[in-house]
Motif scaffolding. Sequence first.
Motif, PDB file in Angstrom:
ATOM      1  N   VAL A  32      -7.522   1.553  -1.967  1.00  0.00           N
ATOM      2  CA  VAL A  32      -7.749   0.461  -1.019  1.00  0.00           C
ATOM      3  C   VAL A  32      -9.254   0.236  -0.877  1.00  0.00           C
ATOM      4  CG1 VAL A  32      -7.540  -0.223   1.396  1.00  0.00           C
ATOM      5  CG2 VAL A  32      -5.610   0.845   0.236  1.00  0.00           C
ATOM      6  N   ASN A  33      -9.673  -1.008  -0.870  1.00  0.00           N
ATOM      7  CA  ASN A  33     -11.066  -1.441  -0.739  1.00  0.00           C
ATOM      8  C   ASN A  33     -11.882  -1.325  -2.027  1.00  0.00           C
ATOM      9  OD1 ASN A  33     -10.763  -2.099   2.002  1.00  0.00           O
ATOM     10  ND2 ASN A  33     -11.270  -0.022   2.645  1.00  0.00           N
ATOM     11  N   ASP A  70     -13.277  -2.656  -5.394  1.00  0.00           N
ATOM     12  CA  ASP A  70     -13.548  -4.047  -5.783  1.00  0.00           C
ATOM     13  C   ASP A  70     -13.065  -4.287  -7.212  1.00  0.00           C
ATOM     14  OD1 ASP A  70     -14.429  -6.618  -5.943  1.00  0.00           O
ATOM     15  OD2 ASP A  70     -16.562  -6.118  -6.084  1.00  0.00           O
ATOM     16  N   GLN A 122       0.826  -1.188   0.000  1.00  0.00           N
ATOM     17  CA  GLN A 122       0.000   0.000   0.000  1.00  0.00           C
ATOM     18  C   GLN A 122       0.870   1.250   0.000  1.00  0.00           C
ATOM     19  OE1 GLN A 122      -2.933   0.075   3.134  1.00  0.00           O
ATOM     20  NE2 GLN A 122      -3.820  -1.908   2.567  1.00  0.00           N
TER      21      GLN A 122
END
Length: 221
Positions: free
Chosen positions: A203-204, A206, A166
């Motif tokens: 981040v997160n 889909d 990240q």
Amino acid sequence: MAAEQNPAVPQEGSGMSYKRISAGLVAVTVVAAVIAGCSGSSSGAHSGPGSTAPVRANPAPTESNPPGDIPDNQVFVAYRPTGGFTGFTVKVPEGWARTDKGATTVFTDKLNSVTIATAGASTAPTVTSVKDTVVPHLRGAVPKFASPKVSQVTRKAGPVVLLTYQGDSAKDPVTGKVVRDAFERYAFYRQGHEVDLTLSGPVNADNVDPWRIVSDSFAWR
């Protein structure tokens, strides 16, 4: 009596006192205010047992697709380099902006990107070599680099070394916003040539299926 069942609305001839009517109206007003306050609170706010104030969350803008999600109807097209090392193909999202800089080509759209970098290499990358050389380099190059994880996985082109991590995106030149990004870096190798395929997005988001389409499409030629 009907008037006693609904003290806020007096009936003609009930004899209800003005004070009693006023008290009923105040009670109804308080209940209505409480209900209005609850319905107007953020969906992300919750109060636990003993809490004296709600925990507030910043709501994300309402969009047809969540920020960073690649649409389900996205079309992918084959990319074949015409300069430098040309011995491979890989599918990239159609319509994304393309930039070339030396041996690196980047496709971007909104918050997502596909980066393809080629280099000569005398040996194939391994989990250990990526941990020892690539991770330290990225730690110094990517803002707030964190959570590196190196593993060997299999794609249709064969075994490949995968590095996930990240980092913060560059600041948007217009809004000044910085996005926390998740990265997948695949190191493909064949006969002295290494191709690094890096997929990134918030981040997160889909993007599991789109990123699988891209990484599985890589093929030597």
